[in-house]
Write a protein that holds these residues in place. Structure first.
Motif, PDB file in Angstrom:
ATOM      1  N   LEU A 154      -4.322  -5.469   8.406  1.00 55.22           N
ATOM      2  CA  LEU A 154      -5.076  -4.394   9.105  1.00 55.22           C
ATOM      3  C   LEU A 154      -3.912  -3.218   9.255  1.00 55.22           C
ATOM      4  O   LEU A 154      -4.563  -1.901   8.854  1.00 55.22           O
ATOM      5  CB  LEU A 154      -5.216  -4.686  10.528  1.00 55.22           C
ATOM      6  CG  LEU A 154      -5.791  -3.575  11.403  1.00 55.22           C
ATOM      7  CD1 LEU A 154      -7.036  -3.252  11.113  1.00 55.22           C
ATOM      8  CD2 LEU A 154      -5.680  -3.905  12.896  1.00 55.22           C
ATOM      9  N   ARG A 155      -2.858  -3.147   9.464  1.00 53.24           N
ATOM     10  CA  ARG A 155      -1.745  -2.248   9.245  1.00 53.24           C
ATOM     11  C   ARG A 155      -1.769  -1.560   7.857  1.00 53.24           C
ATOM     12  O   ARG A 155      -1.378  -0.398   7.753  1.00 53.24           O
ATOM     13  CB  ARG A 155      -0.424  -2.439   9.695  1.00 53.24           C
ATOM     14  CG  ARG A 155      -0.418  -2.706  11.392  1.00 53.24           C
ATOM     15  CD  ARG A 155       0.827  -3.137  11.936  1.00 53.24           C
ATOM     16  NE  ARG A 155       0.652  -3.168  13.574  1.00 53.24           N
ATOM     17  CZ  ARG A 155       1.661  -3.682  14.140  1.00 53.24           C
ATOM     18  NH1 ARG A 155       2.791  -4.116  13.649  1.00 53.24           N
ATOM     19  NH2 ARG A 155       1.465  -4.019  15.285  1.00 53.24           N
ATOM     20  N   SER A 156      -1.567  -2.558   6.955  1.00 54.99           N
ATOM     21  CA  SER A 156      -1.390  -1.683   5.573  1.00 54.99           C
ATOM     22  C   SER A 156      -2.674  -1.178   5.209  1.00 54.99           C
ATOM     23  O   SER A 156      -2.660  -0.126   4.474  1.00 54.99           O
ATOM     24  CB  SER A 156      -1.036  -2.817   4.608  1.00 54.99           C
ATOM     25  OG  SER A 156      -2.229  -3.883   4.623  1.00 54.99           O
ATOM     26  N   GLY A 157      -3.840  -1.700   5.521  1.00 54.84           N
ATOM     27  CA  GLY A 157      -5.044  -0.747   5.093  1.00 54.84           C
ATOM     28  C   GLY A 157      -5.049   0.195   5.941  1.00 54.84           C
ATOM     29  O   GLY A 157      -5.535   1.417   5.268  1.00 54.84           O
ATOM     30  N   VAL A 158      -4.979   0.400   7.094  1.00 56.81           N
ATOM     31  CA  VAL A 158      -4.766   1.693   7.961  1.00 56.81           C
ATOM     32  C   VAL A 158      -3.909   2.776   7.407  1.00 56.81           C
ATOM     33  O   VAL A 158      -4.081   3.843   7.019  1.00 56.81           O
ATOM     34  CB  VAL A 158      -4.639   1.396   9.453  1.00 56.81           C
ATOM     35  CG1 VAL A 158      -4.423   2.730  10.329  1.00 56.81           C
ATOM     36  CG2 VAL A 158      -5.681   0.618  10.032  1.00 56.81           C
ATOM     37  N   GLY A 159      -2.671   2.230   6.992  1.00 60.93           N
ATOM     38  CA  GLY A 159      -1.699   2.994   6.332  1.00 60.93           C
ATOM     39  C   GLY A 159      -2.015   3.578   5.103  1.00 60.93           C
ATOM     40  O   GLY A 159      -1.915   4.639   4.714  1.00 60.93           O
ATOM     41  N   LEU A 160      -2.733   2.724   4.201  1.00 65.09           N
ATOM     42  CA  LEU A 160      -3.378   3.236   2.920  1.00 65.09           C
ATOM     43  C   LEU A 160      -4.345   4.256   3.189  1.00 65.09           C
ATOM     44  O   LEU A 160      -4.603   5.179   2.411  1.00 65.09           O
ATOM     45  CB  LEU A 160      -3.527   2.008   2.061  1.00 65.09           C
ATOM     46  CG  LEU A 160      -2.759   1.162   1.696  1.00 65.09           C
ATOM     47  CD1 LEU A 160      -3.351  -0.172   0.742  1.00 65.09           C
ATOM     48  CD2 LEU A 160      -2.016   1.990   0.529  1.00 65.09           C
TER      49      LEU A 160
END
Length: 72
Positions: free
Chosen positions: A29-35
């Motif tokens: 979730l955090r990596s998707g939001v960051g991307l």
């Protein structure tokens, strides 16, 4: 018990089970939001860097020409 919720077509929506998210799902979730936000920043920065004011002025002249032709 929670009240039943329905989608826009009248079908019941499956209720989520209250479980703690796993470490992998939190990382995903955090990596998707960051991307996503990195892409937003990159697009906005690229538009700011490569903005051509002459192109924006041409749209104004096109609308003025169309108003003249249409007679509005």
């Amino acid at each position: 018990m929670r009240p039943v919720q329905f989608d826009s077509f009248g079908e019941p929506v499956a209720q989520a089970i209250d479980e703690q998210p796993t470490t992998a799902s939190r990382i995903a979730l955090r990596s998707g939001v960051g991307l996503f936000w990195a892409a937003v920043v990159a697009i906005v920065a690229a538009r700011a860097i490569y903005f051509n004011p002459a192109l924006a002025e041409r749209f104004g002249s096109v609308t003025a020409l169309l108003r003249t032709v249409v007679g509005v």
